[in-house]
Design a protein around this motif. Structure first.
Motif, PDB file in Angstrom:
ATOM      1  N   ILE A 114       0.979  -1.177  -0.066  1.00 10.35           N
ATOM      2  CA  ILE A 114      -0.012   0.182  -0.121  1.00 10.35           C
ATOM      3  C   ILE A 114       0.794   1.297   0.122  1.00 10.35           C
ATOM      4  N   ASP A 142       2.911   1.298  -3.485  1.00 11.84           N
ATOM      5  CA  ASP A 142       2.294   1.447  -4.593  1.00 11.84           C
ATOM      6  C   ASP A 142       1.770   2.911  -4.770  1.00 11.84           C
ATOM      7  N   ASN A 143       1.128   3.388  -3.638  1.00 14.23           N
ATOM      8  CA  ASN A 143       0.626   4.589  -3.744  1.00 14.23           C
ATOM      9  C   ASN A 143       1.641   5.718  -3.954  1.00 14.23           C
ATOM     10  N   LYS A 203       0.460  10.590  -1.559  1.00 20.23           N
ATOM     11  CA  LYS A 203       1.502   9.609  -1.710  1.00 20.23           C
ATOM     12  C   LYS A 203       2.219   9.484  -0.670  1.00 20.23           C
ATOM     13  N   ALA A 224       0.555   7.970   2.683  1.00 22.68           N
ATOM     14  CA  ALA A 224       0.530   6.431   2.336  1.00 22.68           C
ATOM     15  C   ALA A 224       1.791   5.769   2.542  1.00 22.68           C
ATOM     16  N   ASN A 231      -0.199   7.491  -6.941  1.00 18.81           N
ATOM     17  CA  ASN A 231      -0.981   8.233  -6.266  1.00 18.81           C
ATOM     18  C   ASN A 231      -0.866   9.603  -6.994  1.00 18.81           C
TER      19      ASN A 231
END
Length: 209
Positions: free
Chosen positions: A129, A132-133, A143, A146, A137
């Motif tokens: 999470i 990837d964000n 971003k 996260a 994002n």
């Protein structure tokens, strides 16, 4: 030369996580420690370093050479964590950090392997999470939230991160056959945890168009 640089960037990533681990051990406030641990992953994603727990999440989306790089990255992370721990042990700040790390390692190595595996799975769900964000994002604030929250939450929950534990095991000086088995179980759990969400995303894209 490609694999050599893959390894070198993995060594630096292991060192970055270890510096985050040093910050965590240096603070009595657990919440502050968890937040400052995040500097490790922040350094890795902004400098393009190679961290096993981040890379393994994308193994099903990349080619074979990417998968072949993963053991090289794991070994590089281990080398970076061990080297950083060895250097820390040579400094004036070592004694309290070694003591706190030994307490952490005692709890980890006293746990059951099933528990260790499950905690490692949950850890890398959060790492995915976070990573990837940070990559996908579109909102700059989102971003970074996260990234820092993903790392801080796994620390506060007591989930198991194989590279962070490479540092703690090295700093505490508790390497043994048992320690290696536990580390490999953590690694497997991190891999499975890193696959759950991206594979679910692929299946959703395939069947729920």
């Amino acid at each position: 030369m490609g694999r050599l640089f893959t390894f070198i960037y993995a060594v630096w990533a292991g060192a970055a996580i270890s510096i985050g681990g040093t910050a965590y051990l240096s603070l009595d406030n657990k919440i502050a420690g968890a937040l400052f641990f995040s500097v490790g992953l922040f350094t890795i994603v902004t400098m393009g370093l190679n961290l096993f727990t981040g890379k393994v999440c994308y193994v099903f989306e990349r080619d074979v050479s990417f998968a072949v790089d993963l053991p090289v990255i794991w070994l590089g992370n281990l080398a970076g964590a061990w080297l950083t721990a060895a250097l820390i042990r040579m400094t004036r700040i070592a004694a309290p950090l070694v003591e706190k790390s030994a307490g952490l390692c005692e709890a980890k190595l006293g746990d059951g392997l099933v528990s260790i595996f499950i905690l490692a799975v949950f850890c890398n769900m959060l790492i995915f999470i976070a990573v990837d964000n940070f990559s996908a994002n579109k909102h700059d604030v989102g971003k970074y939230i996260a990234l820092f929250m993903g790392v801080a939450v796994f620390i506060l929950c007591g989930f198991e991160h194989c590279v962070a534990n490479m540092f703690y095991f090295s700093l505490a000086g508790v390497w043994s056959g048992k320690t290696l088995v536990y580390l490999l179980v953590m690694t497997l759990g991190n891999a499975v945890g890193g696959w759950i969400l991206p594979v679910s995303r692929q299946l959703k894209g395939k069947y729920l168009k």
